[in-house]
Design a protein around this motif. Structure first.
Motif, PDB file in Angstrom:
ATOM      1  N   PHE A  48       0.819  -1.207   0.000  1.00  0.00           N
ATOM      2  CA  PHE A  48       0.000   0.000   0.000  1.00  0.00           C
ATOM      3  C   PHE A  48       0.857   1.264   0.000  1.00  0.00           C
ATOM      4  O   PHE A  48       0.392   2.341   0.359  1.00  0.00           O
ATOM      5  N   GLU A  49       2.110   1.128  -0.436  1.00  0.00           N
ATOM      6  CA  GLU A  49       3.018   2.273  -0.482  1.00  0.00           C
ATOM      7  C   GLU A  49       2.582   3.230  -1.583  1.00  0.00           C
ATOM      8  O   GLU A  49       2.450   2.843  -2.745  1.00  0.00           O
ATOM      9  N   ASN A  50       2.339   4.469  -1.206  1.00  0.00           N
ATOM     10  CA  ASN A  50       1.973   5.459  -2.215  1.00  0.00           C
ATOM     11  C   ASN A  50       3.098   6.477  -2.366  1.00  0.00           C
ATOM     12  O   ASN A  50       4.012   6.527  -1.539  1.00  0.00           O
ATOM     13  N   VAL A  51       3.038   7.264  -3.429  1.00  0.00           N
ATOM     14  CA  VAL A  51       4.105   8.221  -3.708  1.00  0.00           C
ATOM     15  C   VAL A  51       3.522   9.630  -3.749  1.00  0.00           C
ATOM     16  O   VAL A  51       2.478   9.866  -4.344  1.00  0.00           O
ATOM     17  N   ASN A  52       4.227  10.548  -3.079  1.00  0.00           N
ATOM     18  CA  ASN A  52       3.773  11.941  -3.025  1.00  0.00           C
ATOM     19  C   ASN A  52       4.762  12.912  -3.645  1.00  0.00           C
ATOM     20  O   ASN A  52       4.483  14.107  -3.708  1.00  0.00           O
ATOM     21  N   SER A  53       5.915  12.408  -4.066  1.00  0.00           N
ATOM     22  CA  SER A  53       6.932  13.273  -4.660  1.00  0.00           C
ATOM     23  C   SER A  53       7.695  12.477  -5.705  1.00  0.00           C
ATOM     24  O   SER A  53       7.675  11.235  -5.708  1.00  0.00           O
ATOM     25  N   LEU A  54       8.386  13.182  -6.582  1.00  0.00           N
ATOM     26  CA  LEU A  54       9.181  12.480  -7.602  1.00  0.00           C
ATOM     27  C   LEU A  54      10.305  11.657  -6.988  1.00  0.00           C
ATOM     28  O   LEU A  54      10.556  10.526  -7.447  1.00  0.00           O
ATOM     29  N   PRO A  55      11.016  12.146  -5.948  1.00  0.00           N
ATOM     30  CA  PRO A  55      12.019  11.271  -5.314  1.00  0.00           C
ATOM     31  C   PRO A  55      11.406  10.003  -4.729  1.00  0.00           C
ATOM     32  O   PRO A  55      12.006   8.921  -4.832  1.00  0.00           O
ATOM     33  N   GLU A  56      10.229  10.101  -4.104  1.00  0.00           N
ATOM     34  CA  GLU A  56       9.568   8.902  -3.590  1.00  0.00           C
ATOM     35  C   GLU A  56       9.214   7.946  -4.727  1.00  0.00           C
ATOM     36  O   GLU A  56       9.325   6.720  -4.580  1.00  0.00           O
ATOM     37  N   LEU A  57       8.811   8.497  -5.838  1.00  0.00           N
ATOM     38  CA  LEU A  57       8.459   7.668  -6.990  1.00  0.00           C
ATOM     39  C   LEU A  57       9.670   6.907  -7.496  1.00  0.00           C
ATOM     40  O   LEU A  57       9.609   5.698  -7.752  1.00  0.00           O
ATOM     41  N   ARG A  58      10.786   7.614  -7.643  1.00  0.00           N
ATOM     42  CA  ARG A  58      12.001   6.951  -8.114  1.00  0.00           C
ATOM     43  C   ARG A  58      12.492   5.902  -7.114  1.00  0.00           C
ATOM     44  O   ARG A  58      12.965   4.831  -7.501  1.00  0.00           O
ATOM     45  N   ALA A  59      12.376   6.200  -5.810  1.00  0.00           N
ATOM     46  CA  ALA A  59      12.805   5.235  -4.794  1.00  0.00           C
ATOM     47  C   ALA A  59      11.953   3.976  -4.848  1.00  0.00           C
ATOM     48  O   ALA A  59      12.471   2.853  -4.750  1.00  0.00           O
ATOM     49  N   LEU A  60      10.646   4.136  -5.002  1.00  0.00           N
ATOM     50  CA  LEU A  60       9.769   2.968  -5.089  1.00  0.00           C
ATOM     51  C   LEU A  60      10.055   2.175  -6.351  1.00  0.00           C
ATOM     52  O   LEU A  60      10.024   0.936  -6.351  1.00  0.00           O
ATOM     53  N   GLU A  61      10.357   2.860  -7.416  1.00  0.00           N
ATOM     54  CA  GLU A  61      10.669   2.188  -8.678  1.00  0.00           C
ATOM     55  C   GLU A  61      11.876   1.279  -8.518  1.00  0.00           C
ATOM     56  O   GLU A  61      11.921   0.171  -9.059  1.00  0.00           O
ATOM     57  N   GLN A  62      12.858   1.739  -7.746  1.00  0.00           N
ATOM     58  CA  GLN A  62      14.064   0.942  -7.524  1.00  0.00           C
ATOM     59  C   GLN A  62      13.801  -0.222  -6.572  1.00  0.00           C
ATOM     60  O   GLN A  62      14.379  -1.298  -6.716  1.00  0.00           O
ATOM     61  N   ALA A  63      12.910  -0.017  -5.594  1.00  0.00           N
ATOM     62  CA  ALA A  63      12.725  -1.007  -4.543  1.00  0.00           C
ATOM     63  C   ALA A  63      11.648  -2.033  -4.852  1.00  0.00           C
ATOM     64  O   ALA A  63      11.666  -3.135  -4.314  1.00  0.00           O
ATOM     65  N   ALA A  64      10.680  -1.674  -5.692  1.00  0.00           N
ATOM     66  CA  ALA A  64       9.525  -2.541  -5.925  1.00  0.00           C
ATOM     67  C   ALA A  64       9.967  -3.873  -6.516  1.00  0.00           C
ATOM     68  O   ALA A  64      10.755  -3.925  -7.458  1.00  0.00           O
ATOM     69  N   PRO A  65       9.449  -4.998  -5.995  1.00  0.00           N
ATOM     70  CA  PRO A  65       9.966  -6.310  -6.366  1.00  0.00           C
ATOM     71  C   PRO A  65       9.393  -6.937  -7.624  1.00  0.00           C
ATOM     72  O   PRO A  65      10.010  -7.826  -8.184  1.00  0.00           O
ATOM     73  N   SER A  66       8.183  -6.518  -8.044  1.00  0.00           N
ATOM     74  CA  SER A  66       7.530  -7.304  -9.096  1.00  0.00           C
ATOM     75  C   SER A  66       6.961  -6.414 -10.179  1.00  0.00           C
ATOM     76  O   SER A  66       6.540  -5.291  -9.929  1.00  0.00           O
ATOM     77  N   PRO A  67       6.957  -6.891 -11.435  1.00  0.00           N
ATOM     78  CA  PRO A  67       6.375  -6.115 -12.527  1.00  0.00           C
ATOM     79  C   PRO A  67       4.863  -6.094 -12.451  1.00  0.00           C
ATOM     80  O   PRO A  67       4.242  -6.877 -11.749  1.00  0.00           O
ATOM     81  N   ALA A  68       4.268  -5.178 -13.213  1.00  0.00           N
ATOM     82  CA  ALA A  68       2.802  -5.089 -13.266  1.00  0.00           C
ATOM     83  C   ALA A  68       2.230  -6.272 -14.014  1.00  0.00           C
ATOM     84  O   ALA A  68       2.905  -6.925 -14.813  1.00  0.00           O
ATOM     85  N   PRO A  69       0.965  -6.605 -13.743  1.00  0.00           N
ATOM     86  CA  PRO A  69       0.293  -7.651 -14.524  1.00  0.00           C
ATOM     87  C   PRO A  69       0.182  -7.218 -15.993  1.00  0.00           C
ATOM     88  O   PRO A  69       0.286  -6.044 -16.310  1.00  0.00           O
ATOM     89  N   THR A  70      -0.053  -8.185 -16.839  1.00  0.00           N
ATOM     90  CA  THR A  70      -0.240  -7.879 -18.247  1.00  0.00           C
ATOM     91  C   THR A  70      -1.661  -7.406 -18.496  1.00  0.00           C
ATOM     92  O   THR A  70      -2.586  -7.703 -17.744  1.00  0.00           O
ATOM     93  N   VAL A  71      -1.858  -6.660 -19.599  1.00  0.00           N
ATOM     94  CA  VAL A  71      -3.175  -6.167 -19.955  1.00  0.00           C
ATOM     95  C   VAL A  71      -4.089  -7.331 -20.292  1.00  0.00           C
ATOM     96  O   VAL A  71      -3.696  -8.257 -21.016  1.00  0.00           O
ATOM     97  N   ARG A  72      -5.327  -7.264 -19.765  1.00  0.00           N
ATOM     98  CA  ARG A  72      -6.290  -8.337 -20.018  1.00  0.00           C
ATOM     99  C   ARG A  72      -6.901  -8.161 -21.397  1.00  0.00           C
ATOM    100  O   ARG A  72      -7.201  -7.037 -21.778  1.00  0.00           O
TER     101      ARG A  72
END
Length: 207
Positions: free
Chosen positions: A183-207
């Motif tokens: 449930f980690e949300n992003v409120n700034s561009l640095p937070e966004l970049r940090a989450l991008e680096q830390a997030a473990p899994s890719p998004a699901p594919t389009v249905r």
């Protein structure tokens, strides 16, 4: 398995109607995360769980319409009145018995969100099921009965603005989830970049 709601009983709503003030006024939902807009990640995760998905946005409507799903602004899009205004917009256009809301800035929310909230709502015969993690509620992750529009309209007309204050007037159940990072949300561009680096899994594919 305990009873839960069928996916075709639920419409998903992505909340992308904010000012993005803590992101320098940028439209959060359109900020890139792993090559796709944040709101697209929300769409990819949500569309596997519900009957249909729509977006609540108050600017850059053409960009959101390019996602291929309905886009609805608030009744007063210039007011930026907060998530409850988005809830009201979603309930106005919801054609299923339930509405599930998620924010546009949380790209890793659980893929069983709808199933678990639906099970919680059914088990408690509740009007609202809200995610809770680590003892803290996550009010924007909310499963609502679609017939609550009149109640919400009265609350807003009376000057109310907080999700928790409204849901406290209803039969609301909190559903526990185990992983705060989901449930980690992003409120700034640095937070966004940090989450991008830390997030473990890719998004699901389009249905």
């Amino acid at each position: 398995m305990p009873e839960t709601l069928a996916p075709d009983a639920i419409t998903g709503l992505i909340l992308a109607g904010g000012r993005g003030s803590r992101m320098g006024g940028s439209d959060k939902g359109l900020q890139p995360f792993r090559g796709l807009p944040l709101a697209m990640h929300a769409l990819l995760r949500l569309q596997t769980q519900v009957d249909m998905v729509m977006i609540n946005a108050n600017r850059n409507l053409a960009a959101y319409e390019a996602f291929g799903i309905p886009v609805w602004p608030d009744a007063d899009p210039l007011a930026y009145a907060g998530p409850l205004a988005g809830f009201a917009t979603g309930l106005t256009h919801c054609d299923t018995p339930w509405l599930l809301t998620v924010p546009c800035d949380c790209p890793l929310f659980p893929l069983d969100l709808a199933q678990r909230l639906g099970q919680g709502a059914v088990d408690a015969s509740a009007e609202v099921a809200m995610a809770c993690v680590g003892g803290r509620t996550q009010p924007v992750f909310c499963l609502l009965r679609a017939d609550l529009l009149e109640s919400l309209t009265r609350f807003l007309d009376g000057g109310g603005s907080k999700i928790d204050a409204w849901t406290a007037t209803l039969h609301t159940v909190e559903v526990d989830f185990d992983h705060p990072g989901d449930f980690e949300n992003v409120n700034s561009l640095p937070e966004l970049r940090a989450l991008e680096q830390a997030a473990p899994s890719p998004a699901p594919t389009v249905r």
